[in-house]
Design a protein around this motif. Structure first.
Motif, PDB file in Angstrom:
ATOM      1  N   GLY A   9       1.398 -16.423  22.630  1.00  0.00           N
ATOM      2  CA  GLY A   9       0.228 -17.097  22.081  1.00  0.00           C
ATOM      3  C   GLY A   9       0.383 -17.489  20.625  1.00  0.00           C
ATOM      4  N   ALA A  10       1.144 -16.704  19.861  1.00  0.00           N
ATOM      5  CA  ALA A  10       1.295 -16.964  18.423  1.00  0.00           C
ATOM      6  C   ALA A  10       2.064 -18.242  18.141  1.00  0.00           C
ATOM      7  CB  ALA A  10       1.992 -15.784  17.741  1.00  0.00           C
ATOM      8  N   VAL A  11       2.933 -18.629  19.058  1.00  0.00           N
ATOM      9  CA  VAL A  11       3.843 -19.740  18.768  1.00  0.00           C
ATOM     10  C   VAL A  11       3.617 -20.961  19.652  1.00  0.00           C
ATOM     11  CG1 VAL A  11       5.759 -19.144  20.313  1.00  0.00           C
ATOM     12  CG2 VAL A  11       6.251 -20.086  18.058  1.00  0.00           C
ATOM     13  N   SER A  12       2.891 -20.817  20.733  1.00  0.00           N
ATOM     14  CA  SER A  12       2.743 -21.921  21.683  1.00  0.00           C
ATOM     15  C   SER A  12       1.983 -23.091  21.068  1.00  0.00           C
ATOM     16  CB  SER A  12       2.017 -21.449  22.945  1.00  0.00           C
ATOM     17  OG  SER A  12       1.925 -22.525  23.869  1.00  0.00           O
ATOM     18  N   GLU A  13       2.535 -24.287  21.245  1.00  0.00           N
ATOM     19  CA  GLU A  13       1.883 -25.496  20.737  1.00  0.00           C
ATOM     20  C   GLU A  13       0.871 -26.055  21.738  1.00  0.00           C
ATOM     21  OE1 GLU A  13       5.504 -27.510  19.997  1.00  0.00           O
ATOM     22  OE2 GLU A  13       5.692 -28.301  22.035  1.00  0.00           O
ATOM     23  N   ILE A  14       0.790 -25.469  22.910  1.00  0.00           N
ATOM     24  CA  ILE A  14      -0.236 -25.799  23.886  1.00  0.00           C
ATOM     25  C   ILE A  14      -1.112 -24.562  24.063  1.00  0.00           C
ATOM     26  CG2 ILE A  14       1.188 -27.483  25.117  1.00  0.00           C
ATOM     27  CD1 ILE A  14       1.635 -25.287  27.286  1.00  0.00           C
ATOM     28  N   ALA A  42       0.503 -11.238  36.097  1.00  0.00           N
ATOM     29  CA  ALA A  42       1.458 -12.152  36.723  1.00  0.00           C
ATOM     30  C   ALA A  42       2.431 -12.699  35.680  1.00  0.00           C
ATOM     31  CB  ALA A  42       0.748 -13.294  37.443  1.00  0.00           C
ATOM     32  N   LEU A  43       1.943 -13.493  34.725  1.00  0.00           N
ATOM     33  CA  LEU A  43       2.817 -14.067  33.712  1.00  0.00           C
ATOM     34  C   LEU A  43       2.006 -14.617  32.550  1.00  0.00           C
ATOM     35  CD1 LEU A  43       3.321 -17.627  33.808  1.00  0.00           C
ATOM     36  CD2 LEU A  43       3.136 -16.826  36.145  1.00  0.00           C
ATOM     37  N   ASP A  44       2.716 -14.861  31.458  1.00  0.00           N
ATOM     38  CA  ASP A  44       2.195 -15.628  30.335  1.00  0.00           C
ATOM     39  C   ASP A  44       3.055 -16.885  30.272  1.00  0.00           C
ATOM     40  OD1 ASP A  44       0.385 -13.603  29.333  1.00  0.00           O
ATOM     41  OD2 ASP A  44       2.155 -12.537  28.620  1.00  0.00           O
ATOM     42  N   PHE A  45       2.482 -17.993  29.785  1.00  0.00           N
ATOM     43  CA  PHE A  45       3.264 -19.220  29.686  1.00  0.00           C
ATOM     44  C   PHE A  45       2.859 -19.978  28.429  1.00  0.00           C
ATOM     45  CE2 PHE A  45       3.652 -23.821  30.286  1.00  0.00           C
ATOM     46  CZ  PHE A  45       5.013 -23.921  30.497  1.00  0.00           C
ATOM     47  N   GLY A  46       3.863 -20.449  27.694  1.00  0.00           N
ATOM     48  CA  GLY A  46       3.624 -21.265  26.516  1.00  0.00           C
ATOM     49  C   GLY A  46       4.796 -22.200  26.287  1.00  0.00           C
ATOM     50  N   LEU A  90       8.236 -20.801  27.494  1.00  0.00           N
ATOM     51  CA  LEU A  90       8.212 -19.344  27.394  1.00  0.00           C
ATOM     52  C   LEU A  90       7.475 -18.739  28.579  1.00  0.00           C
ATOM     53  CD1 LEU A  90       7.192 -19.143  23.626  1.00  0.00           C
ATOM     54  CD2 LEU A  90       9.500 -19.248  24.589  1.00  0.00           C
ATOM     55  N   PHE A  91       8.118 -17.805  29.250  1.00  0.00           N
ATOM     56  CA  PHE A  91       7.526 -17.107  30.385  1.00  0.00           C
ATOM     57  C   PHE A  91       7.492 -15.618  30.076  1.00  0.00           C
ATOM     58  CE2 PHE A  91       8.879 -21.068  32.156  1.00  0.00           C
ATOM     59  CZ  PHE A  91       8.031 -21.318  33.225  1.00  0.00           C
ATOM     60  N   GLY A  92       6.311 -15.057  29.922  1.00  0.00           N
ATOM     61  CA  GLY A  92       6.164 -13.628  29.668  1.00  0.00           C
ATOM     62  C   GLY A  92       6.011 -12.865  30.970  1.00  0.00           C
ATOM     63  N   LEU A 117      16.087  -7.530  15.999  1.00  0.00           N
ATOM     64  CA  LEU A 117      15.334  -8.210  14.951  1.00  0.00           C
ATOM     65  C   LEU A 117      13.951  -7.614  14.772  1.00  0.00           C
ATOM     66  CD1 LEU A 117      16.081 -11.692  16.462  1.00  0.00           C
ATOM     67  CD2 LEU A 117      17.220 -10.756  14.477  1.00  0.00           C
ATOM     68  N   PRO A 118      13.514  -7.430  13.528  1.00  0.00           N
ATOM     69  CA  PRO A 118      12.116  -7.055  13.312  1.00  0.00           C
ATOM     70  C   PRO A 118      11.242  -8.253  13.667  1.00  0.00           C
ATOM     71  CG  PRO A 118      13.202  -7.460  11.221  1.00  0.00           C
ATOM     72  CD  PRO A 118      14.256  -7.572  12.273  1.00  0.00           C
ATOM     73  N   CYS A 119      10.037  -7.989  14.157  1.00  0.00           N
ATOM     74  CA  CYS A 119       9.164  -9.076  14.583  1.00  0.00           C
ATOM     75  C   CYS A 119       7.705  -8.664  14.418  1.00  0.00           C
ATOM     76  CB  CYS A 119       9.450  -9.410  16.057  1.00  0.00           C
ATOM     77  SG  CYS A 119       8.349 -10.620  16.778  1.00  0.00           S
ATOM     78  N   ASP A 120       6.891  -9.626  14.039  1.00  0.00           N
ATOM     79  CA  ASP A 120       5.444  -9.436  14.074  1.00  0.00           C
ATOM     80  C   ASP A 120       4.932 -10.454  15.084  1.00  0.00           C
ATOM     81  OD1 ASP A 120       2.706  -9.414  13.779  1.00  0.00           O
ATOM     82  OD2 ASP A 120       2.763  -9.266  11.595  1.00  0.00           O
ATOM     83  N   ALA A 121       4.565  -9.994  16.271  1.00  0.00           N
ATOM     84  CA  ALA A 121       4.174 -10.886  17.367  1.00  0.00           C
ATOM     85  C   ALA A 121       2.937 -11.711  17.046  1.00  0.00           C
ATOM     86  CB  ALA A 121       3.952 -10.080  18.648  1.00  0.00           C
ATOM     87  N   ARG A 122       2.235 -11.358  15.971  1.00  0.00           N
ATOM     88  CA  ARG A 122       1.038 -12.118  15.576  1.00  0.00           C
ATOM     89  C   ARG A 122       1.382 -13.296  14.669  1.00  0.00           C
ATOM     90  NH1 ARG A 122      -1.435  -6.747  13.092  1.00  0.00           N
ATOM     91  NH2 ARG A 122       0.684  -6.910  12.279  1.00  0.00           N
ATOM     92  N   SER A 123       2.614 -13.314  14.153  1.00  0.00           N
ATOM     93  CA  SER A 123       3.024 -14.307  13.172  1.00  0.00           C
ATOM     94  C   SER A 123       3.860 -15.414  13.808  1.00  0.00           C
ATOM     95  CB  SER A 123       3.845 -13.629  12.066  1.00  0.00           C
ATOM     96  OG  SER A 123       4.576 -14.575  11.325  1.00  0.00           O
ATOM     97  N   ARG A 124       3.375 -16.644  13.703  1.00  0.00           N
ATOM     98  CA  ARG A 124       4.104 -17.792  14.257  1.00  0.00           C
ATOM     99  C   ARG A 124       5.517 -17.880  13.677  1.00  0.00           C
ATOM    100  NH1 ARG A 124       3.195 -22.558  16.865  1.00  0.00           N
ATOM    101  NH2 ARG A 124       4.455 -24.331  16.229  1.00  0.00           N
TER     102      ARG A 124
END
Length: 198
Positions: free
Chosen positions: A28-33, A64-68, A80-82, A160-167
């Protein structure tokens, strides 16, 4: 004659990991749709089936899945398929992973043992992946080499360190996935050429 713009390369990337590691947030943080998610309320049915240790406050989960989708440099589109994080939905993984070029395995250091099923799954299939260590407020921070050692990862797997909230943070992880995919395919090409030369 009209000028036709170049069609971007479409690449499937899977975002995986245990329950509550931040896969839905990552997509969700990075999806352009508007991202598609299949979040459902955690009900009493899940009690005793899904381990909610460490994520007691979690009220919804992917079933089921996430999609972006995100475009990188106008020439590459990542789809992206979660995956769902619960063991009881692991039967969906084979379908979600089919055709994927690379994978992000997400980790919560508070529950690092929940990472093993995803890591084992992608290692067994020889799929290129990177490990994204999601930052959670209040969680102890570890050096990436400590995490690599704790999970028994090959030296070639980026951690890699990551903050899933940050685009920006998520985008950096996805760029690393593409670099990893290119590196793995380049090495495979060299091996094939060496075998052909005999």
């Amino acid at each position: 004659m009209s000028d036709r713009s170049e069609v971007p390369l479409a690449v499937k990337v899977v975002v995986s990991g245990g329950l509550g590691v931040g896969k839905t947030t990552f997509v969700g943080a990075v999806s352009e749709i508007e991202p598609l998610d299949t979040e459902a309320a955690i009900t009493e049915v899940a009690l005793g089936v899904d381990s909610l240790d460490g994520v007691d406050a979690k009220t919804t989960t992917t079933v089921a899945l996430d999609f972006g989708r995100i475009t990188l440099e106008k020439s590459i589109v990542l789809y992206l398929f979660g995956t769902p994080g619960q063991d009881r939905f692991s039967f969906l993984w084979d379908d979600l992973v089919e055709g994927a070029l690379g994978t992000v395995v997400m980790v919560d250091t508070r529950r690092i043992e929940d990472s093993f099923p995803a890591i084992d799954y992608f290692e067994e299939r020889g799929a290129p992946f990177v490990l994204a260590v999601n930052r959670f407020d209040g969680a102890e921070e570890f050096d990436t080499e400590e995490i690599r050692e704790a999970l028994g990862l090959d030296a070639g797997v980026p951690v890699l360190p990551c903050d899933a909230r940050s685009r920006a943070s998520v985008r950096d992880v996805l760029v690393a996935v593409m670099d990893r995919v290119i590196d793995v395919h380049r090495k495979a090409g060299r091996r094939t050429a060496a075998l052909a030369r005999g």
